[in-house]
Design a protein around this motif. Structure first.
Motif, short mmCIF file in Angstrom:
data_model
loop_
_atom_site.label_atom_id
_atom_site.label_comp_id
_atom_site.label_asym_id
_atom_site.label_seq_id
_atom_site.Cartn_x
_atom_site.Cartn_y
_atom_site.Cartn_z
N LYS A 166 -39.92 -31.61 30.94
CA LYS A 166 -41.19 -31.22 30.33
C LYS A 166 -42.25 -32.31 30.52
N LEU A 167 -41.91 -33.54 30.15
CA LEU A 167 -42.87 -34.64 30.24
C LEU A 167 -43.19 -35.01 31.68
N GLY A 168 -42.26 -34.72 32.59
CA GLY A 168 -42.48 -35.00 34.00
C GLY A 168 -43.26 -33.91 34.72
N GLY A 169 -43.66 -32.87 34.00
CA GLY A 169 -44.47 -31.81 34.58
C GLY A 169 -43.69 -30.77 35.36
N ILE A 170 -42.36 -30.83 35.26
CA ILE A 170 -41.54 -29.86 36.00
C ILE A 170 -41.62 -28.48 35.36
N LEU A 171 -41.39 -28.42 34.06
CA LEU A 171 -41.31 -27.12 33.39
C LEU A 171 -42.58 -26.31 33.54
N GLU A 172 -43.72 -26.95 33.46
CA GLU A 172 -44.98 -26.22 33.50
C GLU A 172 -45.27 -25.62 34.87
N ARG A 173 -44.61 -26.11 35.91
CA ARG A 173 -44.89 -25.65 37.27
C ARG A 173 -43.87 -24.63 37.79
N LEU A 174 -42.84 -24.34 37.00
CA LEU A 174 -41.83 -23.38 37.42
C LEU A 174 -42.39 -21.96 37.44
N SER A 175 -41.70 -21.09 38.18
CA SER A 175 -42.02 -19.67 38.16
C SER A 175 -41.13 -18.91 37.19
N GLY A 176 -39.98 -19.47 36.87
CA GLY A 176 -39.05 -18.85 35.94
C GLY A 176 -37.92 -19.81 35.62
N LEU A 177 -37.19 -19.53 34.53
CA LEU A 177 -36.15 -20.44 34.08
C LEU A 177 -34.94 -19.63 33.62
N ILE A 178 -33.76 -20.01 34.13
CA ILE A 178 -32.50 -19.37 33.77
C ILE A 178 -31.61 -20.41 33.09
N ILE A 179 -31.30 -20.17 31.82
CA ILE A 179 -30.42 -21.06 31.07
C ILE A 179 -29.01 -20.49 31.15
N GLY A 180 -28.13 -21.21 31.83
CA GLY A 180 -26.76 -20.76 31.99
C GLY A 180 -25.87 -21.18 30.84
N GLN A 181 -24.61 -21.41 31.15
CA GLN A 181 -23.61 -21.72 30.13
C GLN A 181 -23.53 -23.22 29.87
N PHE A 182 -23.62 -23.58 28.60
CA PHE A 182 -23.41 -24.97 28.17
C PHE A 182 -22.13 -24.95 27.34
N THR A 183 -21.08 -25.59 27.87
CA THR A 183 -19.74 -25.43 27.31
C THR A 183 -19.10 -26.78 26.96
N GLU A 184 -18.00 -26.69 26.20
CA GLU A 184 -17.19 -27.84 25.80
C GLU A 184 -18.00 -28.90 25.07
N TYR A 185 -18.78 -28.48 24.10
CA TYR A 185 -19.49 -29.42 23.24
C TYR A 185 -19.43 -28.89 21.83
N GLU A 186 -19.68 -29.77 20.87
CA GLU A 186 -19.65 -29.38 19.46
C GLU A 186 -21.04 -28.96 19.02
N GLU A 187 -21.15 -27.70 18.60
CA GLU A 187 -22.44 -27.19 18.12
C GLU A 187 -22.60 -27.61 16.66
N ASN A 188 -23.03 -28.88 16.46
CA ASN A 188 -23.12 -29.43 15.11
C ASN A 188 -24.51 -29.32 14.50
N ARG A 189 -25.40 -28.63 15.19
CA ARG A 189 -26.77 -28.42 14.72
C ARG A 189 -27.47 -29.74 14.39
N SER A 190 -27.13 -30.77 15.16
CA SER A 190 -27.77 -32.08 14.97
C SER A 190 -29.27 -32.01 15.25
N LEU A 191 -29.69 -30.99 15.99
CA LEU A 191 -31.11 -30.81 16.31
C LEU A 191 -31.82 -29.95 15.27
N GLY A 192 -31.07 -29.55 14.25
CA GLY A 192 -31.65 -28.68 13.23
C GLY A 192 -31.55 -27.21 13.58
N LYS A 193 -30.99 -26.92 14.73
CA LYS A 193 -30.81 -25.54 15.22
C LYS A 193 -29.76 -25.58 16.32
N ASP A 194 -29.34 -24.41 16.78
CA ASP A 194 -28.37 -24.42 17.86
C ASP A 194 -29.05 -24.83 19.17
N LEU A 195 -28.24 -25.10 20.21
CA LEU A 195 -28.76 -25.64 21.45
C LEU A 195 -29.74 -24.69 22.12
#
Length: 321
Positions: free
Chosen positions: A237-266
């Motif tokens: 985001k800060l490097g200007g990559i996200l703003e220049r994309l045409s689309g974004l596909i979020i795949g599978q994020f696996t083998e981690y603990e969903e501990n909501r340390s960010l205040g929400k899920d990943l």
């Protein structure tokens, strides 16, 4: 916008080279992959150091580079199958000579740590296959969807035997998947690029970084804590990559603990980071360290159509060689 150069499709009798550019592998998976590929009518060559070990790596840097360079230079080979990921491909990226490869291009197959080699292949102007590797080809049955899809892409058939999630037409083929509540609806065309987020992130700012403009980016990862994933996406985001994309596909994020340390899920945290952009965003796409790991053609021209109920990723094949 134009797709990268596609290597030739394979025919029965063509040569496939199996090698291990990253971590060491159980030799039974080399044997299993060889058996599966031979069943497709292909000649299979296992590189000298594919089953070697040097600490956690499949041989020394010199040995792994030698194997990959030999494969790149092989005039008869049509496919290079990386046996597994892990870590170590980054050791090789600046040591390769593509002079002979450009005359005799071939499909590079792999995912995870092999993302580094996909970036190098793309930097040299060629498409490659982010797809299952030796373990998958060994343990999954003949009718496995992703194995069939990989075979059909390599042979230029585009008609997997199990067609529940694929539509075909004269113009190309499409993956059709279930939607997600966080998806941003929309349609976009672009060049498909991506792979493992950590590996992709590690090449940011180097000659092997991928261009953002006109790109539909797909990302996945395994074993990364949510805050580490968020940090890497903040970099995009800060490097200007996200703003220049045409689309974004979020795949599978696996083998981690969903501990909501960010205040929400990943997925929720990622959705917040990209909410200001207008392009389509797809969550929970079947690509990553999972059995349903759809083969993705890095460098292909695609159309991404996202909705809450359905996602369609369509490949255009008119320009394929």
């Amino acid at each position: 916008m134009s797709s990268l150069i596609f290597p030739p499709y394979v025919e029965k009798g063509d040569r496939v080279i199996i090698l291990s550019p990253s971590s060491k592998i159980d030799k039974s998976f080399l044997k299993g992959a060889k058996k599966r590929l031979k069943s497709w009518g292909l000649e299979v060559v296992v590189e000298k150091h594919a089953g070697s070990a040097n600490g956690t790596y499949a041989g020394s840097i010199k040995q792994r580079t030698e194997d990959l360079q030999n494969a790149l230079d092989d005039e008869k080979a049509k496919v290079i199958l990386c046996s597994r990921g892990g870590y170590g491909a980054v050791h090789l990226v600046d040591k390769l000579d593509f002079t002979l490869f450009r005359r005799h291009p071939k499909w590079l197959i792999g995912f995870s740590d092999i993302t580094a080699l996909h970036n190098v292949i793309q930097q040299n102007g060629f498409a490659s296959l982010h797809a299952p590797m030796a373990r998958h080809l060994t343990v999954e049955p003949d009718e496995d969807f992703c194995t069939s899809a990989l075979k059909d892409i390599l042979f230029g058939h585009f008609q997997p035997e199990t067609a529940d999630a694929v539509q075909t037409s004269k113009e190309g083929f499409s993956y059709v998947c279930s939607g997600h509540k966080l998806n941003r609806k929309g349609t976009a065309k672009g060049i498909l690029r991506g792979g493992n987020l950590s590996v992709f992130y590690g090449l940011r700012g180097t000659p092997y970084d991928i261009p953002a403009e006109g790109t539909i980016l797909f990302i996945e990862d395994v074993g990364e804590r949510p805050h580490a994933v968020e940090r890497m996406i903040y970099n995009l985001k800060l490097g200007g990559i996200l703003e220049r994309l045409s689309g974004l596909i979020i795949g599978q994020f696996t083998e981690y603990e969903e501990n909501r340390s960010l205040g929400k899920d990943l997925y929720g945290a990622i959705a917040d980071l990209v909410k200001e952009y207008s392009y389509p965003v797809c969550f929970d796409f079947p690509v990553g360290h999972v059995t349903m790991n759809l083969p993705m053609i890095n460098g292909a021209e695609v159309t991404l159509e996202t909705g809450r109920k359905e996602v369609k990723l369509s490949y255009t094949i008119q320009t394929l060689t």
